[in-house]
Design an enzyme around this catalytic site. Structure first.
Site, PDB file in Angstrom:
ATOM      1  N   GLU A  39     -10.928  -1.908  -5.685  1.00 23.06           N
ATOM      2  CA  GLU A  39     -11.420  -0.909  -4.731  1.00 23.06           C
ATOM      3  C   GLU A  39     -10.514   0.327  -4.704  1.00 23.06           C
ATOM      4  O   GLU A  39      -9.338   0.252  -5.022  1.00 23.06           O
ATOM      5  CB  GLU A  39     -11.486  -1.515  -3.323  1.00 23.06           C
ATOM      6  N   ARG A  51       0.827  -1.216   0.000  1.00 24.12           N
ATOM      7  CA  ARG A  51       0.000   0.000   0.000  1.00 24.12           C
ATOM      8  C   ARG A  51       0.857   1.261   0.000  1.00 24.12           C
ATOM      9  O   ARG A  51       0.449   2.299  -0.480  1.00 24.12           O
ATOM     10  CB  ARG A  51      -0.921   0.016   1.225  1.00 24.12           C
TER      11      ARG A  51
END
Ligand code: 5AD
Length: 487
Positions: free
Chosen positions: A171, A100
């Site tokens: 997402e 991330r």
């Protein structure tokens, strides 16, 4: 760079792409033509957007867990367990924190150490390090559609590898994966980087491959007024649609008052559809997702099942297309596969039992939805205005001005001027509306709701209510009444 809500030009996209695919060696294995061919061979039953559209037509609510471990074989075993034992309709691959933050070197160390220690030392699946072929192995080893779920401000390489790797849903968004997750990332940059992600998916759509996109609805997950998270969802839908995205799932995190939660989902769907249509994107499909309670969870597993079941009931009663499921290990950290399946089964039971009921046409729901809609339209109109007619530039300026304001967000690009608190029925209201562009009537509505609570609790409306509400859930209550659960 001047941010604009316009489709990225082909030459701009292709020159960015060269850089993006160089960020880590696995990027070189991405071949768009081959990926389109691979995606087209995925059976229809495993295509995320088709399964959602079908559920939506039938009025069904699908269930989806979060799950991800470091190593491919263990990750596949986990997903298989969740679809067989857990009865999941849709599957995730939750990405680890190093990925991330684009820290692929550290993810690589995590993968190696997980191999040595025979257990996952990463908190998710490092899709970039594993690369296209391994992702294809994962997505082809299960029967259900699989989505990448993460929290990545610069997700461009992850998007390339995921879609080439056979995932059919993705997402995130330039606002929703920045403001709640990052402190220093400029909103202008993350919106631009997400235009790349959406443009890539637009290119797949143009090549005949449908990829579902889901802006992250709950934001900080703590006392977020529905009008705020819903407005962000509409903006991210418009930003995605401008890049060619055709299948959107807009989301909302359960706040706890069922009337407000059902109304939030109802207005979210309606205003998203209205704005897409009004801005020339009437061909985009819209489905919805409710996230079960995103705040603190009880340690006690039976109590956690209570929270999970209330979220499941809310999703069904709101007619959400899918529900993202929590586990009885939520308070402890990453769940075991058994705990994950247990949360899914509890949810499946409630959703199935409520399949023939919803509260969408209740008078109180319609009244609440009308207010949320009015607030959203005020925020969205002011965003467009401050952006000189452009939603991308408008989003950046609206956050700077506090026209959109997310409570408890770490980002320095968020104004942080509004203060939410619960009313007598547990609905989230605003004790301070900050710079939100609300009419006097809307401001009065919030004030009256909180004064009603102050009167019942025999205390002035103040910041103490906010504090009490944040701690209430840890004590087993929704509203932080000073005398505990009773009024
Ligand atoms: N597996 C399962 N759940 C996860 N979450 C984060 N990473 C994982 C994982 N690898 C969940 C957290 C929280 C939510 C935001 O994501 O428990 O519920």
């Amino acid at each position: 760079m001047i941010l604009k809500n316009e489709k990225l030009a082909d030459d701009v996209f292709q020159s960015l792409r060269k850089e993006v695919l160089e960020q880590w060696p696995t990027g070189r294995a991405v071949d768009f033509e081959a990926a389109v061919k691979y995606q087209k061979e995925i059976p229809a039953a495993k295509r995320f957007s088709l399964k959602l559209d079908k559920a939506d037509k039938e009025g069904a609510t699908l269930i989806q867990p979060r799950a991800g471990v470091a190593l491919p074989d263990e990750h596949i075993e986990l997903l298989r367990f969740l679809e067989t034992e857990g009865e999941a309709d849709l599957l995730p691959s939750t990405i680890d924190s190093y990925t991330r933050h684009n820290r692929y070197k550290e993810a690589e160390v995590g993968i190696e150490e997980s191999r040595t220690h025979h257990r996952s030392l990463l908190n998710g699946f490092p899709a970039v390090n594993h690369g296209v072929e391994v992702c294809r192995k994962v997505t082809s080893s299960v029967k259900s559609p699989v989505q990448v779920r993460h929290g990545t401000p610069d997700a461009r390489l992850l998007t390339e590898i995921s879609v080439a790797g056979g995932f059919t849903s993705y997402e995130g968004g330039g606002i929703s994966y920045n403001i709640p997750y990052a402190k220093e990332h400029s909103l202008e940059k993350t919106i631009y980087d997400w235009q790349y992600c959406d443009r890539l998916i637009g290119l797949y759509e143009e090549a005949g491959v449908t990829i579902n996109r889901e802006p992250f609805g709950p934001l900080t997950g703590t006392l977020v007024p529905p009008c705020i998270s819903n407005s962000v969802a509409v903006l991210e839908s418009l930003l995605a649609a401008a890049q060619g995205v055709k299948h959107l799932t807009v989301g909302y995190g359960q706040c706890g008052n069922v009337i407000q939660d059902v109304a939030a989902i109802k207005s979210l769907r309606k205003v998203t559809e209205d704005f897409l249509r009004e801005h020339g994107f009437g061909d985009v499909t819209v489905t919805t997702v409710l996230h079960q309670w995103m705040g603190g969870f009880p340690q006690d597993e039976s109590k956690a099942f209570g929270v999970i079941s209330w979220g499941a009931a809310t999703a069904a009663l709101a007619g959400a297309t899918k529900v993202i499921v929590k586990t009885p290990h939520e308070a402890m950290g990453v769940p075991t596969k058994e705990a994950n399946a247990a949360g899914l089964k509890a949810t499946k039971q409630v959703v199935s039992m409520l399949a023939d009921q919803n509260l969408l046409n209740l008078k109180e729901v319609n009244e609440e939805a009308r207010i949320i809609e009015e607030e959203m339209r005020a925020i969205l109109a002011a965003t467009l205005e401050i952006g000189g007619g452009d939603f991308a530039l408008g989003s950046v300026r609206a956050f700077a001005a506090g026209v959109i304001d997310v409570p408890f967000a770490p980002s320095k690009f968020n104004a942080g001027k509004i203060l939410p608190a619960r009313d007598m029925n547990g609905a989230v209201r605003l004790l301070d509306t900050g710079n939100l562009p609300f009419t006097d009537a809307l401001k009065k509505f919030h004030k009256d709701k909180l004064e009603e609570r102050g009167k019942a609790e025999r205390r002035p409306v103040s910041f103490q209510m906010v504090v009490d509400d944040i701690y209430a859930i840890g004590k087993g209550h929704l509203v932080g009444h000073p005398q505990g659960g009773a009024r």
